[in-house]
Design a protein around this motif. Structure first.
Motif, PDB file in Angstrom:
ATOM      1  N   ASN A 106      -5.413  -2.113 -13.176  1.00 55.69           N
ATOM      2  CA  ASN A 106      -6.703  -1.455 -13.442  1.00 55.69           C
ATOM      3  C   ASN A 106      -6.615   0.053 -13.210  1.00 55.69           C
ATOM      4  O   ASN A 106      -7.070   0.847 -14.009  1.00 55.69           O
ATOM      5  CB  ASN A 106      -7.789  -2.008 -12.506  1.00 55.69           C
ATOM      6  N   GLU A 107      -6.048   0.419 -12.063  1.00 52.70           N
ATOM      7  CA  GLU A 107      -5.975   1.848 -11.735  1.00 52.70           C
ATOM      8  C   GLU A 107      -5.026   2.572 -12.690  1.00 52.70           C
ATOM      9  O   GLU A 107      -5.352   3.637 -13.224  1.00 52.70           O
ATOM     10  CB  GLU A 107      -5.513   2.073 -10.291  1.00 52.70           C
ATOM     11  N   ASN A 130       0.812  -1.214   0.000  1.00 51.43           N
ATOM     12  CA  ASN A 130       0.000   0.000   0.000  1.00 51.43           C
ATOM     13  C   ASN A 130       0.847   1.267   0.000  1.00 51.43           C
ATOM     14  O   ASN A 130       0.343   2.361   0.248  1.00 51.43           O
ATOM     15  CB  ASN A 130      -0.960  -0.017   1.189  1.00 51.43           C
ATOM     16  N   ASN A 173       2.886   4.412  -1.538  1.00 53.56           N
ATOM     17  CA  ASN A 173       2.564   5.275  -2.670  1.00 53.56           C
ATOM     18  C   ASN A 173       3.415   4.890  -3.871  1.00 53.56           C
ATOM     19  O   ASN A 173       4.586   4.564  -3.746  1.00 53.56           O
ATOM     20  CB  ASN A 173       2.810   6.743  -2.308  1.00 53.56           C
ATOM     21  N   GLY A 174       2.806   4.954  -5.031  1.00 50.92           N
ATOM     22  CA  GLY A 174       3.525   4.571  -6.250  1.00 50.92           C
ATOM     23  C   GLY A 174       3.190   3.157  -6.687  1.00 50.92           C
ATOM     24  O   GLY A 174       3.638   2.722  -7.735  1.00 50.92           O
ATOM     25  N   ILE A 175       2.375   2.441  -5.890  1.00 50.45           N
ATOM     26  CA  ILE A 175       1.973   1.092  -6.281  1.00 50.45           C
ATOM     27  C   ILE A 175       0.508   1.128  -6.731  1.00 50.45           C
ATOM     28  O   ILE A 175      -0.380   1.502  -5.974  1.00 50.45           O
ATOM     29  CB  ILE A 175       2.182   0.075  -5.142  1.00 50.45           C
ATOM     30  N   TYR A 176       0.318   0.762  -7.986  1.00 47.27           N
ATOM     31  CA  TYR A 176      -0.996   0.807  -8.619  1.00 47.27           C
ATOM     32  C   TYR A 176      -1.435  -0.585  -9.022  1.00 47.27           C
ATOM     33  O   TYR A 176      -0.621  -1.348  -9.542  1.00 47.27           O
ATOM     34  CB  TYR A 176      -0.920   1.588  -9.932  1.00 47.27           C
ATOM     35  N   SER A 177      -2.704  -0.880  -8.885  1.00 47.27           N
ATOM     36  CA  SER A 177      -3.216  -2.046  -9.611  1.00 47.27           C
ATOM     37  C   SER A 177      -3.146  -1.685 -11.091  1.00 47.27           C
ATOM     38  O   SER A 177      -3.200  -0.499 -11.444  1.00 47.27           O
ATOM     39  CB  SER A 177      -4.666  -2.321  -9.223  1.00 47.27           C
TER      40      SER A 177
END
Lengths: 480, 278
Positions: free
Chosen positions: A263-264, A255, A257-261
């Motif tokens: 999809n996102e 979780n 910052n800088g970690i995206y699914s």
């Protein structure tokens, strides 16, 4: 007949010209340029016009492939497009994103000795030709039946189902949760693989058939399915909400910052156009060193978008070997050509923190292939002591999706599988709830555009039958 | 398009809009939110449904001018339209007759606590409300809150109005002097909710907070809003926005809220420059 002699045919397929890798990896323009009319005719002339065309059997919606190719050969491009549209409402999309190499083209007789006819390229050519010529023909519709059908979701399954039902004379309303229709075609597949203008035109075509499209409408929240069927006076519903909820690795630091699914990341880039930030308001982190985790088409899309956002390095991390990657070969090839670095047999263990809440690295472990697992693929097992760290500032887990419960968990009487997908008859899309049909990823889990489209078409036919006879047979759904 | 039926300027930085959205108004319940996008180039931002009027077919929201979108939004006036309004989203507040409850609203959090206090009051609870802000001019809806509360306490950090205190001071006193409080509801800045939870934990009073994380689709599809609750990752948009405050990791929430600080600054500067030119 002379034209049937093989000697007169070029053996090699006509390649589709495309942007050079170094150039395209920095822009969002479509990668292949498409055929010219001459190229299309030449490629079409390779087709043997088999009496028993195998290619057609490889198509989930049974497009009359030899017929449209023959029309191309005769220079009747618009008629060729209409021929495809008899079976497929979205040819410009399918010509681009269908995995033809494992469907129609894999069964082409020419493929036995050389290269199969480039069916996908030809489909794309005629669909684009029709649009550019501005001769979008709306097929004849049957007289109005007075029946109303609600289609939930405007992705490939929903659009295909709506198109067929409209042609049968029914009144169809599509409900879409996002502000733009198209589903995964709009939010998921990047511009350089499927220009959004193409999707908009396909949606316009569906609207021309008389289908109403309501955006910003979250079924399950604004209305329940039961309300649609009662107060909304819809005679039937087709649920095509897609798979949706992103899966994460479940490892420490995810979780940050800088970690995206995926999809996102893709939604920001595609739907919200964050690559045009700040002209468009939605930001996205432009990583210098990006890790994409996964080996499917979505992982390839995310990696290639990251490159186009200016990443110096994009590391694709996949726990099995390249042979097991579920992505299309063409996508893997494109990604590698553009400079994506492949770290196969590698598994992330945890994400590292820069001390300010941002991701600064991913610790990985090398894997080796052991015994085959339940999927038949050799199971990757970690190599002890092989941990190493890749410095990154953006990470994108692209691990697939799971069922989104937002709608389906609020429908009394609707049977769900253990994983939360809708239980539906494969041939008709009939669910355990009378009047409710379902198809696409919300039934099958993540699959392809064309399979969803096929499911939409099958359900349209079944809905039409249901509206005539009101017959509902749920014996197929014996408790499992 | 969704028309702005009424605009109220609550302070220099805080604005309220009543937006025509009949279908959403018909379905909205306390604790829910909606997403708006101003125009074709706009971002999607979640805002709380602070009130709804089913007769007028409107929803009311209150926002503070922080980034580009909220500054832009504040320039719109009555009769102007917003491109996209989507809702109602999120799980509604679980309302029951608990007995005695305390509702705490801090800053713009006063707005979303209002419908919760009202619903709790209607359900037969005795409602004590605490609303607080940095200074007098940031306090709004005092009368509205009073109308749904059995007792209302107003605080300001600088003492310019009401009691000079942060909201946790009267909260701690109430919980110390009155052992019969069944629940606390708190909405406000993450740091305020964190300290409310520390306070109520001491007194072992169940506390519900509403988490305002960054969202994109707000229907569970993207995971931008993920928060850590009880050691598990949850999506604020569909699993929440309300959670048991004692299980929430507020530090993760605050860190994730800061994800785009530099981009937000850039966007606001870009917007101001463009406005100057035009």
């Amino acid at each position: 007949m002379g034209e049937r002699q093989e000697t007169e045919r070029p053996k090699k397929r006509i390649p589709m010209r495309e942007q050079p890798p170094g150039e395209r990896a920095r822009n969002f323009m479509e990668v292949p340029y498409g055929y010219t009319a001459e190229e299309a005719v030449e490629e079409a002339s390779r087709c043997l016009q088999c009496l028993k065309p195998m290619c057609r059997l490889g198509c989930p919606v049974l497009v009359d492939i030899p017929a449209f190719i023959k029309l191309i050969r005769e220079g009747r491009f618009i008629e060729a497009a209409w021929k495809i549209k008899e079976d497929n409402a979205l040819p410009a999309v399918c010509g681009r994103v269908c995995p033809q190499e494992i469907q129609c083209e894999s069964l082409c007789i020419l493929g036995k000795k050389g290269e199969p006819v480039a069916i996908g390229n030809l489909e794309r050519f005629v669909a684009d030709f029709e649009r550019d010529a501005g001769e979008i023909r709306v097929p004849e519709k049957l007289p109005t039946t007075g029946r109303r059908i609600a289609v939930i979701g405007s992705g490939p399954a929903g659009l295909a189902c709506a198109a067929d039902l409209a042609k049968l004379g029914h009144h169809v309303t599509i409900f879409e949760a996002l502000h733009k229709p198209g589903g995964v075609l709009i939010y998921g597949i990047p511009e350089f693989r499927l220009p959004k203008i193409i999707v908009e035109r396909e949606v316009d075509y569906i609207k021309k058939l008389g289908v109403d499209v309501m955006v910003n409408t979250v079924i399950g929240k604004l209305y329940t399915i039961d309300e649609l069927l009662t107060e909304g006076r819809y005679d039937a519903c087709f649920i095509a909400t897609g798979a949706g909820l992103p899966l994460f690795l479940g490892i420490p630091g995810e979780n940050l910052n800088g970690i995206y699914s995926a999809n996102e990341f893709l939604t920001r880039a595609n739907l919200m156009k964050s690559y045009l930030f700040p002209e468009y308001d939605t930001p996205v982190k432009r990583g210098r060193s990006v890790a994409v985790i996964g080996g499917g088409n979505v992982a390839m899309d995310a990696a290639r978008v990251a490159l186009r956002l200016g990443a110096e390095k994009v590391h694709l991390i996949y726990r099995r070997s390249e042979a097991e990657m579920p992505a299309r070969r063409a996508e893997i090839h494109h990604a590698r050509e553009e400079g994506v670095e492949f770290n196969t047999l590698t598994n992330p263990v945890r994400f590292l923190d820069d001390g300010k809440g941002n991701v600064s690295g991913v610790e990985c472990i090398r894997m080796e292939l052991g015994e085959p697992d339940e999927s038949g693929r050799r199971k990757p097992v970690p190599v002890k002591g092989s941990e190493f760290t890749i410095p990154i500032d953006v990470a994108i887990p692209a691990l697939g999706t799971r069922s989104n419960p937002l709608l389906v968990s609020n429908v009394p009487g609707l049977g769900l599988t253990k994983k939360g997908y809708i239980v539906a008859d494969e041939e008709t899309g009939m669910t355990t709830k009378k009047g409710v049909f379902a198809g696409g990823d919300i039934v099958t889990g993540s699959a392809t555009v064309i399979l969803a489209l096929g499911a939409g078409r099958k359900s349209a036919q079944a809905i039409d039958d249901y509206l005539k006879w009101k017959f509902w047979d749920t014996r197929k759904f014996a408790p499992s | 398009m969704y028309r702005i039926a009424r605009k109220d300027i609550l302070s220099e930085a805080v604005v309220s809009f009543e937006i025509e959205a009949r279908e959403i108004a018909n379905k909205a319940r306390a604790g829910q939110f909606f997403v708006l996008r101003i125009d074709e180039r706009g971002e999607r931002i979640p805002l709380t449904i602070a009130d709804f009027d089913r007769d007028r077919g409107t929803i009311t929201t209150v926002f503070q001018k922080v980034g580009k979108t909220t500054h832009h939004l504040a320039t719109l006036g009555e009769g102007d339209s917003i491109s996209d309004v989507v809702g109602p989203l999120g799980t509604p507040t679980h309302i029951d007759r608990f007995g005695n409850v305390i509702c705490v609203g801090g800053g713009v959090g006063i707005a979303p606590i209002f419908p919760i206090a009202r619903a709790l009051k209607h359900a037969g609870n005795t409602v004590i409300s605490i609303i607080g802000a940095r200074m007098r001019e940031l306090i709004f809806w005092e009368e509205k809150m009073r109308s749904v509360s059995d007792k209302l306490i107003v605080t300001t950090d600088d003492g310019s109005y009401g009691r000079k205190a942060v909201v946790t001071v009267p909260l701690d006193e109430l919980l110390t002097n009155n052992e019969d409080i069944q629940r606390v509801y708190a909405i406000g800045p993450a740091i305020m909710m964190k300290f409310v939870c520390i306070t109520t934990q001491k007194h072992r009073v169940k506390t519900i907070v509403s988490l305002n994380s960054i969202m994109v689709d707000a229907t569970g599809m993207c995971g931008a809003c993920r928060v850590e609750v009880g050691g598990e990752t949850k999506f604020a948009c569909v699993d929440g926005p309300e959670f048991d405050g004692h299980a929430v990791d507020f530090d993760v929430l605050m860190a994730r809220q800061r994800m785009y600080l530099s981009e937000e600054k850039e966007a606001l500067e870009h917007y101001r420059k463009k406005k100057e030119v035009s």
